[in-house]
Motif scaffolding. Structure first.
Motif, PDB file in Angstrom:
ATOM      1  N   GLU A 117       0.966  -1.502  -0.605  1.00 35.13           N
ATOM      2  CA  GLU A 117      -0.198   0.080  -0.423  1.00 35.13           C
ATOM      3  C   GLU A 117       0.513   1.281   0.095  1.00 35.13           C
ATOM      4  OE1 GLU A 117      -3.538   2.111  -0.206  1.00 35.13           O
ATOM      5  OE2 GLU A 117      -3.548  -0.143  -0.603  1.00 35.13           O
ATOM      6  N   ARG A 120       1.680   1.729  -3.699  1.00 34.83           N
ATOM      7  CA  ARG A 120       1.032   2.480  -4.750  1.00 34.83           C
ATOM      8  C   ARG A 120       0.839   3.426  -4.244  1.00 34.83           C
ATOM      9  NH1 ARG A 120      -3.597   3.532  -4.215  1.00 34.83           N
ATOM     10  NH2 ARG A 120      -4.556   2.666  -2.077  1.00 34.83           N
ATOM     11  N   LYS A 121       0.667   3.835  -2.740  1.00 32.79           N
ATOM     12  CA  LYS A 121       0.566   5.068  -2.460  1.00 32.79           C
ATOM     13  C   LYS A 121       1.779   5.728  -3.416  1.00 32.79           C
ATOM     14  CE  LYS A 121      -2.727   4.760   1.375  1.00 32.79           C
ATOM     15  NZ  LYS A 121      -2.902   5.558   2.724  1.00 32.79           N
ATOM     16  N   LYS A 123       3.492   5.791  -5.629  1.00 31.72           N
ATOM     17  CA  LYS A 123       3.651   6.169  -6.753  1.00 31.72           C
ATOM     18  C   LYS A 123       2.565   6.874  -7.603  1.00 31.72           C
ATOM     19  CE  LYS A 123       6.022   1.472  -8.317  1.00 31.72           C
ATOM     20  NZ  LYS A 123       5.053   0.130  -8.914  1.00 31.72           N
ATOM     21  N   GLU A 124       1.636   7.051  -6.665  1.00 30.48           N
ATOM     22  CA  GLU A 124       0.430   8.052  -6.915  1.00 30.48           C
ATOM     23  C   GLU A 124       1.250   8.980  -6.477  1.00 30.48           C
ATOM     24  OE1 GLU A 124      -3.286   6.497  -4.996  1.00 30.48           O
ATOM     25  OE2 GLU A 124      -3.760   4.012  -6.138  1.00 30.48           O
ATOM     26  N   ARG A 127       3.034  10.018  -9.840  1.00 24.18           N
ATOM     27  CA  ARG A 127       2.204  11.215 -10.708  1.00 24.18           C
ATOM     28  C   ARG A 127       1.367  11.802 -11.022  1.00 24.18           C
ATOM     29  NH1 ARG A 127      -1.128   5.696 -11.723  1.00 24.18           N
ATOM     30  NH2 ARG A 127      -2.419   6.581 -10.454  1.00 24.18           N
ATOM     31  N   GLU A 128       0.797  12.087  -9.007  1.00 26.05           N
ATOM     32  CA  GLU A 128       0.040  13.449  -9.221  1.00 26.05           C
ATOM     33  C   GLU A 128       1.194  14.475  -9.664  1.00 26.05           C
ATOM     34  OE1 GLU A 128      -1.744  13.323  -5.888  1.00 26.05           O
ATOM     35  OE2 GLU A 128      -3.062  11.646  -6.367  1.00 26.05           O
ATOM     36  N   GLU A 131       1.226  14.716 -13.197  1.00 31.19           N
ATOM     37  CA  GLU A 131       0.520  15.686 -14.050  1.00 31.19           C
ATOM     38  C   GLU A 131       0.276  16.850 -13.656  1.00 31.19           C
ATOM     39  OE1 GLU A 131      -2.633  13.090 -13.054  1.00 31.19           O
ATOM     40  OE2 GLU A 131      -2.077  11.370 -13.888  1.00 31.19           O
TER      41      GLU A 131
END
Length: 156
Positions: A117, A120-121, A123-124, A127-128, A131
Protein backbone atom coordinates in the motif's frame (compact mmCIF):
# COMPACT_ATOMS: atom_id res chain seq x y z
CA UNK A 1 -43.07 -24.93 -10.12
CA UNK A 2 -42.86 -23.94 -13.76
CA UNK A 3 -39.84 -24.52 -15.98
CA UNK A 4 -39.12 -20.80 -16.02
CA UNK A 5 -39.11 -20.60 -12.21
CA UNK A 6 -36.83 -23.67 -11.99
CA UNK A 7 -34.44 -22.10 -14.47
CA UNK A 8 -34.33 -18.80 -12.56
CA UNK A 9 -33.78 -20.61 -9.25
CA UNK A 10 -30.94 -22.66 -10.77
CA UNK A 11 -29.42 -19.54 -12.33
CA UNK A 12 -29.62 -17.78 -8.98
CA UNK A 13 -27.97 -20.75 -7.26
CA UNK A 14 -25.22 -20.82 -9.89
CA UNK A 15 -24.65 -17.08 -9.45
CA UNK A 16 -24.45 -17.60 -5.68
CA UNK A 17 -21.86 -20.36 -6.04
CA UNK A 18 -19.77 -18.40 -8.51
CA UNK A 19 -19.70 -15.29 -6.36
CA UNK A 20 -16.16 -14.51 -5.21
CA UNK A 21 -17.04 -14.62 -1.51
CA UNK A 22 -18.20 -18.24 -1.62
CA UNK A 23 -15.15 -19.43 -3.51
CA UNK A 24 -12.81 -17.48 -1.19
CA UNK A 25 -14.55 -18.95 1.84
CA UNK A 26 -14.24 -22.48 0.47
CA UNK A 27 -10.54 -21.99 -0.18
CA UNK A 28 -10.08 -20.58 3.33
CA UNK A 29 -11.80 -23.59 4.90
CA UNK A 30 -9.65 -26.06 2.94
CA UNK A 31 -6.43 -24.21 3.76
CA UNK A 32 -7.53 -23.87 7.39
CA UNK A 33 -8.09 -27.61 7.63
CA UNK A 34 -4.65 -28.29 6.17
CA UNK A 35 -3.06 -25.70 8.44
CA UNK A 36 -4.69 -27.37 11.46
CA UNK A 37 -2.51 -30.42 10.84
CA UNK A 38 0.62 -28.25 10.92
CA UNK A 39 -0.42 -26.52 14.12
CA UNK A 40 -1.33 -29.82 15.78
CA UNK A 41 2.08 -31.25 14.81
CA UNK A 42 3.83 -28.21 16.31
CA UNK A 43 1.82 -28.53 19.50
CA UNK A 44 2.36 -32.29 19.76
CA UNK A 45 6.02 -32.30 18.72
CA UNK A 46 7.33 -29.08 20.27
CA UNK A 47 4.98 -27.49 22.79
CA UNK A 48 3.83 -30.63 24.64
CA UNK A 49 7.42 -31.81 25.28
CA UNK A 50 8.28 -28.31 26.58
CA UNK A 51 5.25 -28.39 28.88
CA UNK A 52 6.20 -31.98 29.78
CA UNK A 53 9.61 -30.77 30.97
CA UNK A 54 7.86 -28.84 33.73
CA UNK A 55 4.98 -31.23 34.44
CA UNK A 56 3.30 -33.77 32.23
CA UNK A 57 2.68 -33.98 28.50
CA UNK A 58 -0.86 -35.20 29.07
CA UNK A 59 -2.90 -32.59 30.90
CA UNK A 60 -6.06 -34.72 30.57
CA UNK A 61 -5.01 -36.69 33.64
CA UNK A 62 -5.40 -33.74 36.00
CA UNK A 63 -8.69 -33.64 37.84
CA UNK A 64 -10.21 -32.77 41.17
CA UNK A 65 -12.69 -34.82 43.12
CA UNK A 66 -15.91 -32.91 43.74
CA UNK A 67 -17.73 -35.73 45.48
CA UNK A 68 -15.81 -38.79 46.66
CA UNK A 69 -14.66 -41.37 46.70
CA UNK A 70 -12.96 -40.75 43.34
CA UNK A 71 -11.29 -43.97 42.33
CA UNK A 72 -10.60 -45.66 39.02
CA UNK A 73 -10.43 -44.22 35.54
CA UNK A 74 -12.60 -44.06 32.42
CA UNK A 75 -15.99 -45.77 32.64
CA UNK A 76 -15.04 -47.51 35.89
CA UNK A 77 -14.43 -44.20 37.69
CA UNK A 78 -16.44 -43.50 40.81
CA UNK A 79 -17.31 -40.18 42.36
CA UNK A 80 -17.78 -36.82 40.66
CA UNK A 81 -14.65 -35.42 39.05
CA UNK A 82 -13.86 -32.02 37.63
CA UNK A 83 -11.57 -32.64 34.64
CA UNK A 84 -9.80 -29.30 34.75
CA UNK A 85 -6.71 -30.71 33.02
CA UNK A 86 -8.57 -31.29 29.77
CA UNK A 87 -9.99 -27.74 29.90
CA UNK A 88 -6.50 -26.37 30.55
CA UNK A 89 -5.09 -28.46 27.68
CA UNK A 90 -7.78 -27.27 25.26
CA UNK A 91 -7.22 -23.66 26.34
CA UNK A 92 -3.46 -23.96 25.85
CA UNK A 93 -3.94 -25.56 22.45
CA UNK A 94 -6.28 -22.72 21.44
CA UNK A 95 -3.82 -20.05 22.61
CA UNK A 96 -0.91 -21.77 20.89
CA UNK A 97 -2.94 -22.15 17.68
CA UNK A 98 -3.95 -18.49 17.80
CA UNK A 99 -0.34 -17.42 18.42
CA UNK A 100 1.00 -19.55 15.56
CA UNK A 101 -1.65 -18.24 13.17
CA UNK A 102 -1.07 -14.64 14.23
CA UNK A 103 2.72 -14.63 14.22
CA UNK A 104 3.25 -16.86 11.18
CA UNK A 105 0.36 -15.74 8.96
CA UNK A 106 -1.54 -12.62 10.03
CA UNK A 107 1.36 -10.39 11.11
CA UNK A 108 3.61 -11.08 8.09
CA UNK A 109 0.66 -10.65 5.70
CA UNK A 110 -0.33 -7.36 7.35
CA UNK A 111 3.24 -6.07 7.04
CA UNK A 112 3.41 -7.17 3.41
CA UNK A 113 0.08 -5.49 2.58
CA UNK A 114 1.17 -2.30 4.36
CA UNK A 115 4.39 -2.23 2.32
CA UNK A 116 2.46 -2.77 -0.91
CA UNK A 117 0.00 0.00 0.00
CA UNK A 118 2.86 2.39 0.81
CA UNK A 119 4.48 1.62 -2.56
CA UNK A 120 1.16 2.15 -4.35
CA UNK A 121 0.62 5.49 -2.61
CA UNK A 122 4.18 6.57 -3.39
CA UNK A 123 3.65 5.77 -7.07
CA UNK A 124 0.32 7.63 -7.11
CA UNK A 125 1.90 10.64 -5.40
CA UNK A 126 4.69 10.75 -7.96
CA UNK A 127 2.22 10.44 -10.83
CA UNK A 128 0.05 13.25 -9.44
CA UNK A 129 3.07 15.56 -9.12
CA UNK A 130 4.07 14.79 -12.70
CA UNK A 131 0.51 15.39 -13.94
CA UNK A 132 0.24 18.67 -12.07
CA UNK A 133 3.63 19.79 -13.37
CA UNK A 134 2.68 18.90 -16.95
CA UNK A 135 -0.60 20.75 -16.57
CA UNK A 136 1.17 23.81 -15.28
CA UNK A 137 3.61 23.72 -18.20
CA UNK A 138 0.74 23.45 -20.68
CA UNK A 139 -0.99 26.41 -19.03
CA UNK A 140 2.18 28.46 -19.29
CA UNK A 141 2.53 27.60 -22.98
CA UNK A 142 -1.10 28.58 -23.56
CA UNK A 143 -0.66 31.86 -21.70
CA UNK A 144 2.49 32.63 -23.68
CA UNK A 145 0.74 31.92 -26.99
CA UNK A 146 -2.23 34.04 -25.98
CA UNK A 147 0.09 36.88 -24.95
CA UNK A 148 2.03 36.66 -28.24
CA UNK A 149 -1.16 36.56 -30.26
CA UNK A 150 -2.61 39.50 -28.34
CA UNK A 151 0.47 41.69 -28.93
CA UNK A 152 0.68 40.79 -32.60
CA UNK A 153 3.78 38.66 -32.22
CA UNK A 154 2.47 35.53 -33.83
CA UNK A 155 4.69 32.56 -34.55
CA UNK A 156 7.18 33.30 -37.40
Amino acid sequence: MSDQEKTSVLQGFKAFLMRGNVVDLAVAVVIGAAFTNIVNAVVKGVINPLVGAFGTQDLDGYSSCLKGPCEGAGDAATGVRILWGSVLGATLQFLITAAVVYFLMVLPMAKYLARMEARRKAKEGTREVVEITELEVLKEIRDTLVAQHGTGQGPR
